[in-house]
Design a protein around this motif. Structure first.
Motif, PDB file in Angstrom:
ATOM      1  N   GLN A   1      -9.939  17.699 -22.310  1.00  0.00           N
ATOM      2  CA  GLN A   1      -9.424  16.987 -21.148  1.00  0.00           C
ATOM      3  C   GLN A   1      -7.904  16.940 -21.193  1.00  0.00           C
ATOM      4  O   GLN A   1      -7.286  16.949 -22.262  1.00  0.00           O
ATOM      5  N   HIS A   2      -7.307  16.926 -20.008  1.00  0.00           N
ATOM      6  CA  HIS A   2      -5.860  16.770 -19.904  1.00  0.00           C
ATOM      7  C   HIS A   2      -5.474  15.329 -20.227  1.00  0.00           C
ATOM      8  O   HIS A   2      -6.249  14.389 -20.020  1.00  0.00           O
ATOM      9  N   VAL A   3      -4.276  15.175 -20.744  1.00  0.00           N
ATOM     10  CA  VAL A   3      -3.773  13.842 -21.060  1.00  0.00           C
ATOM     11  C   VAL A   3      -3.254  13.189 -19.781  1.00  0.00           C
ATOM     12  O   VAL A   3      -2.502  13.808 -19.021  1.00  0.00           O
ATOM     13  N   TYR A   4      -3.667  11.949 -19.553  1.00  0.00           N
ATOM     14  CA  TYR A   4      -3.013  11.172 -18.510  1.00  0.00           C
ATOM     15  C   TYR A   4      -2.299  10.032 -19.200  1.00  0.00           C
ATOM     16  O   TYR A   4      -2.909   9.081 -19.680  1.00  0.00           O
ATOM     17  N   LEU A   5      -1.009  10.155 -19.312  1.00  0.00           N
ATOM     18  CA  LEU A   5      -0.183   9.169 -19.994  1.00  0.00           C
ATOM     19  C   LEU A   5       0.988   8.865 -19.085  1.00  0.00           C
ATOM     20  O   LEU A   5       1.824   9.731 -18.820  1.00  0.00           O
ATOM     21  N   GLU A   6       1.023   7.635 -18.599  1.00  0.00           N
ATOM     22  CA  GLU A   6       2.050   7.264 -17.635  1.00  0.00           C
ATOM     23  C   GLU A   6       3.444   7.549 -18.173  1.00  0.00           C
ATOM     24  O   GLU A   6       3.775   7.222 -19.324  1.00  0.00           O
ATOM     25  N   ASN A   7       4.255   8.196 -17.355  1.00  0.00           N
ATOM     26  CA  ASN A   7       5.643   8.540 -17.672  1.00  0.00           C
ATOM     27  C   ASN A   7       5.772   9.713 -18.653  1.00  0.00           C
ATOM     28  O   ASN A   7       6.881  10.004 -19.139  1.00  0.00           O
ATOM     29  N   PHE A   8       4.662  10.390 -18.943  1.00  0.00           N
ATOM     30  CA  PHE A   8       4.712  11.546 -19.842  1.00  0.00           C
ATOM     31  C   PHE A   8       3.901  12.693 -19.252  1.00  0.00           C
ATOM     32  O   PHE A   8       2.891  12.480 -18.570  1.00  0.00           O
TER      33      PHE A   8
ATOM     34  N   ALA B   1      -4.011   3.356 -30.174  1.00  0.00           N
ATOM     35  CA  ALA B   1      -3.735   2.023 -29.643  1.00  0.00           C
ATOM     36  C   ALA B   1      -2.424   1.955 -28.867  1.00  0.00           C
ATOM     37  O   ALA B   1      -2.354   1.383 -27.775  1.00  0.00           O
ATOM     38  N   GLU B   2      -1.358   2.559 -29.400  1.00  0.00           N
ATOM     39  CA  GLU B   2      -0.047   2.417 -28.762  1.00  0.00           C
ATOM     40  C   GLU B   2       0.235   3.505 -27.731  1.00  0.00           C
ATOM     41  O   GLU B   2       1.235   3.433 -27.021  1.00  0.00           O
ATOM     42  N   GLY B   3      -0.630   4.513 -27.680  1.00  0.00           N
ATOM     43  CA  GLY B   3      -0.370   5.597 -26.726  1.00  0.00           C
ATOM     44  C   GLY B   3      -1.221   6.819 -26.994  1.00  0.00           C
ATOM     45  O   GLY B   3      -2.412   6.848 -26.679  1.00  0.00           O
ATOM     46  N   GLU B   4      -0.638   7.854 -27.593  1.00  0.00           N
ATOM     47  CA  GLU B   4      -1.341   9.115 -27.806  1.00  0.00           C
ATOM     48  C   GLU B   4      -0.939   9.711 -29.156  1.00  0.00           C
ATOM     49  O   GLU B   4       0.200   9.562 -29.602  1.00  0.00           O
ATOM     50  N   ALA B   5      -1.914  10.387 -29.792  1.00  0.00           N
ATOM     51  CA  ALA B   5      -1.639  11.123 -31.028  1.00  0.00           C
ATOM     52  C   ALA B   5      -1.650  12.612 -30.717  1.00  0.00           C
ATOM     53  O   ALA B   5      -2.433  13.078 -29.879  1.00  0.00           O
ATOM     54  N   PHE B   6      -0.782  13.354 -31.395  1.00  0.00           N
ATOM     55  CA  PHE B   6      -0.668  14.794 -31.184  1.00  0.00           C
ATOM     56  C   PHE B   6      -0.688  15.507 -32.530  1.00  0.00           C
ATOM     57  O   PHE B   6      -0.100  15.030 -33.500  1.00  0.00           O
TER      58      PHE B   6
ATOM     59  N   HIS C   1       2.016  16.230 -37.186  1.00  0.00           N
ATOM     60  CA  HIS C   1       1.115  15.185 -36.708  1.00  0.00           C
ATOM     61  C   HIS C   1       1.960  13.984 -36.291  1.00  0.00           C
ATOM     62  O   HIS C   1       2.793  13.493 -37.064  1.00  0.00           O
ATOM     63  N   ALA C   2       1.768  13.520 -35.049  1.00  0.00           N
ATOM     64  CA  ALA C   2       2.643  12.471 -34.502  1.00  0.00           C
ATOM     65  C   ALA C   2       1.852  11.463 -33.676  1.00  0.00           C
ATOM     66  O   ALA C   2       0.770  11.766 -33.160  1.00  0.00           O
ATOM     67  N   ARG C   3       2.430  10.271 -33.557  1.00  0.00           N
ATOM     68  CA  ARG C   3       1.899   9.227 -32.672  1.00  0.00           C
ATOM     69  C   ARG C   3       3.024   8.753 -31.762  1.00  0.00           C
ATOM     70  O   ARG C   3       4.132   8.445 -32.220  1.00  0.00           O
ATOM     71  N   LEU C   4       2.734   8.721 -30.471  1.00  0.00           N
ATOM     72  CA  LEU C   4       3.719   8.373 -29.448  1.00  0.00           C
ATOM     73  C   LEU C   4       3.427   6.997 -28.871  1.00  0.00           C
ATOM     74  O   LEU C   4       2.297   6.711 -28.459  1.00  0.00           O
ATOM     75  N   ASN C   5       4.453   6.149 -28.826  1.00  0.00           N
ATOM     76  CA  ASN C   5       4.343   4.850 -28.174  1.00  0.00           C
ATOM     77  C   ASN C   5       4.702   5.024 -26.699  1.00  0.00           C
ATOM     78  O   ASN C   5       5.841   5.377 -26.373  1.00  0.00           O
ATOM     79  N   ARG C   6       3.727   4.788 -25.841  1.00  0.00           N
ATOM     80  CA  ARG C   6       3.918   5.046 -24.408  1.00  0.00           C
ATOM     81  C   ARG C   6       4.993   4.150 -23.784  1.00  0.00           C
ATOM     82  O   ARG C   6       5.630   4.520 -22.804  1.00  0.00           O
ATOM     83  N   ASP C   7       5.195   2.946 -24.341  1.00  0.00           N
ATOM     84  CA  ASP C   7       6.133   1.995 -23.743  1.00  0.00           C
ATOM     85  C   ASP C   7       7.581   2.248 -24.166  1.00  0.00           C
ATOM     86  O   ASP C   7       8.501   2.123 -23.344  1.00  0.00           O
ATOM     87  N   THR C   8       7.786   2.561 -25.433  1.00  0.00           N
ATOM     88  CA  THR C   8       9.150   2.688 -25.957  1.00  0.00           C
ATOM     89  C   THR C   8       9.618   4.134 -26.098  1.00  0.00           C
ATOM     90  O   THR C   8      10.820   4.376 -26.226  1.00  0.00           O
ATOM     91  N   GLY C   9       8.672   5.066 -26.095  1.00  0.00           N
ATOM     92  CA  GLY C   9       9.027   6.475 -26.336  1.00  0.00           C
ATOM     93  C   GLY C   9       9.239   6.798 -27.802  1.00  0.00           C
ATOM     94  O   GLY C   9       9.637   7.924 -28.152  1.00  0.00           O
ATOM     95  N   LEU C  10       8.988   5.821 -28.690  1.00  0.00           N
ATOM     96  CA  LEU C  10       9.140   6.060 -30.126  1.00  0.00           C
ATOM     97  C   LEU C  10       8.051   7.017 -30.618  1.00  0.00           C
ATOM     98  O   LEU C  10       6.863   6.811 -30.329  1.00  0.00           O
ATOM     99  N   VAL C  11       8.452   8.020 -31.356  1.00  0.00           N
ATOM    100  CA  VAL C  11       7.515   8.975 -31.942  1.00  0.00           C
ATOM    101  C   VAL C  11       7.613   8.878 -33.459  1.00  0.00           C
ATOM    102  O   VAL C  11       8.687   9.035 -34.038  1.00  0.00           O
TER     103      VAL C  11
END
Length: 534
Positions: free
Chosen positions: A322-329, A352-357, A415-425
């Protein structure tokens, strides 16, 4: 030669004959009486045969001037013979012992049978021959004492080298990454992947030198392929095998050398992964194990197996459905399998905080690599409930260690985790080093690797790193197959940055990058793009 004796004489053939060589050797034996009669007889026979070969050239082409230098140490006796005879390319590997009825052609095969080393090269318009016989060996005879067996072994080894079709090919990022990693890990000036050809050593990859090849007779790696474990030379000036080597007494002034042999699929030792430095040093047992692991990594890359349809199915099954639906990304990815399907994959999933890649590259090809890739994906996904990505990597390392050791494989990954609110990776890079952040304002940032690939060191301490994505910034991670499409990694990332800046979306960027593949890549090409839109 350190700790030994050296004798030099000049002859002219004619009028001189081999009696002069006998007289020189008698002087040598008086000065060094400790050698066994068998060693002395074998070396003397080999040197007389070589002198006779020079004389035979003088009879055909007129007078020949000859210089013989003999060096003796507690470990070996060696001779360098230079002559002004006819200059020709001498391929020693092509000389085999003739049948019992032949009246000629036995000289060079006999020299090879009686010596541990025998080489020829042309230097300053002179023929230069080199023979050596080592003393005090566990097996007192050279491994090649049976000439016919030697010829068959060398012929088989050379066939294995030729069958790879890799000699004189351009640099490839998949190998250059290994030499860069070896140079960094061992803290040395130079690391190379060396293949031993007929009369030369050729560097498939190098870090720290501009040389691309050298004479086989001078190559430390020519000694490495004679054994099945690490060859360590703490100080070449103190090692009689190498003390007078041109690479030791001249540029690049090698003092420390370590190498591990690389085998072809049939077990033939075709070259080595080696490191060297102008400062003496020693290896720890951990160092030796890592060197072996890196050499096996090279070996896996060299022995790519044929493509498996089932492996392709497994690989396709690893990709996100499935495609990612992540607001502002905006997120997109693709994997273009090469001729031989391997273990590349990319993945994304919610946390929990957003998306893992994840973008991972299993060293190896075929079903085994695809299965390992599936296991890596499953293990990382199972750790998604933990917020500590360093701990997740540690768990993955422990769980995968047995499978990776059994298969002789490794995994590089981002391997990364993205915070959808702050943009912190927050991310961990395990020997991958192929990720960039392209800033909207200007320039780009390389996300460096601070860890070894999965499977190299189970006790590795995983380092979490961070960066923040601002609106308009783009994260790009690629596999080394992408870099193989360009002449250098610098050109590759310059083109990636250009496509990012003109690309209207993550998918357009991915399509443009993967569209370059065609049939040009021998390795999978995998791309992951994450862009912050607002």
């Amino acid at each position: 030669m350190t700790g030994g004796l050296t004798y030099t004489r000049e002859f002219d053939f004619p009028p001189d004959d081999t009696n002069w060589v006998h007289e020189l050797l008698e002087e040598v034996w008086i000065g060094f009486p400790a050698a066994s009669p068998r060693d002395l007889m074998s070396f003397e026979t080999a040197l007389i045969e070589l002198a006779s070969n020079v004389i035979s050239h003088s009879q055909l082409n007129g007078a020949v001037a000859c210089t013989i230098t003999i060096s003796v140490s507690k470990d070996q006796i060696e001779a360098t013979v230079t002559d002004t005879g006819e200059i020709a390319t001498v391929r020693l590997a092509e000389y085999v012992m003739p049948d019992n009825l032949s009246e000629s052609g036995r000289g060079i095969p006999l020299i090879k049978a009686l010596s541990h080393e025998f080489t020829h090269r042309v230097e300053h318009n002179l023929n230069e021959w080199y023979i050596a016989r080592r003393f005090n060996m566990a097996n007192s005879e050279p491994a090649q004492f049976d000439s016919l067996a030697l010829e068959l072994d060398e012929e088989k080894r050379q066939e294995a080298v030729d069958s790879l079709h890799i000699l004189d090919t351009p640099p490839e990022e998949r190998f250059d990454r290994i030499t860069r990693l070896a140079k960094q890990m061992f803290g040395v000036e130079t690391a190379v992947i060396s293949l031993i050809d007929r009369d030369r050593q050729w560097f498939k990859s190098k870090a720290g030198t501009e040389l691309i090849e050298g004479a086989r007779r001078d190559a430390f790696c020519n000694t490495t392929i004679r054994q099945s474990e690490v060859l360590e030379v703490p100080d070449a000036l103190e090692d009689p095998r190498f003390a007078n080597n041109p690479l030791v007494i001249g540029d690049p002034n090698i003092r420390f050398y370590a190498g591990f042999p690389i085998q072809a699929p049939g077990g033939e030792r075709i070259g080595s992964l080696c490191v060297f430095d102008p400062k003496p040093r020693t290896l720890t047992e951990a160092d030796k194990n890592i060197m072996q692991d890196l050499a096996l990594w090279v070996q896996n890359e060299l022995t790519i197996s044929q493509e498996f349809d089932r492996a392709a199915e497994v690989q396709r099954g690893l990709l996100p459905k499935q495609h990612v639906y992540l607001e502002n990304f905006d997120v997109a990815g693709a994997c273009a399998p090469a001729r031989s399907v391997g273990g590349d994959f990319y993945d994304w999933y919610p946390v929990a905080e957003g998306e893992a890649f994840t973008l991972a590259d299993v060293m190896g090809k075929g079903m085994a690599a695809a299965i390992i890739a599936a296991t890596v994906r499953a293990v990382l996904r199972s750790g998604s409930r933990s917020d500590d990505i360093a701990r997740t990597m540690s768990t993955a390392s422990i769980l995968l260690q047995a499978d990776l050791e059994e298969s002789g494989s490794f995994v590089t990954l981002f391997h990364a985790r993205l915070n959808r609110d702050t943009g912190l990776v927050r991310f961990v890079d395990a020997g991958h080093g192929l990720s960039r952040v392209i800033r909207k304002t200007a320039g780009s940032e390389r996300l460096t690797s601070k860890n070894l690939p999965l499977g190299l060191d189970i006790d590795s301490k995983w380092t979490e790193q961070t960066f923040t994505m601002l609106p308009g910034d783009t994260l790009v991670s690629v596999s080394d197959g992408m870099l193989d499409l360009f002449e250098s990694s610098t050109l590759a990332f310059a083109e990636i940055e250009r496509l990012v800046r003109i690309g209207s979306s993550a998918q357009v960027i991915v399509d443009d990058l993967v569209g370059r593949v065609g049939g040009a890549s021998a390795d999978d090409v995998t791309v992951l793009v994450v862009r912050r839109t607002h």
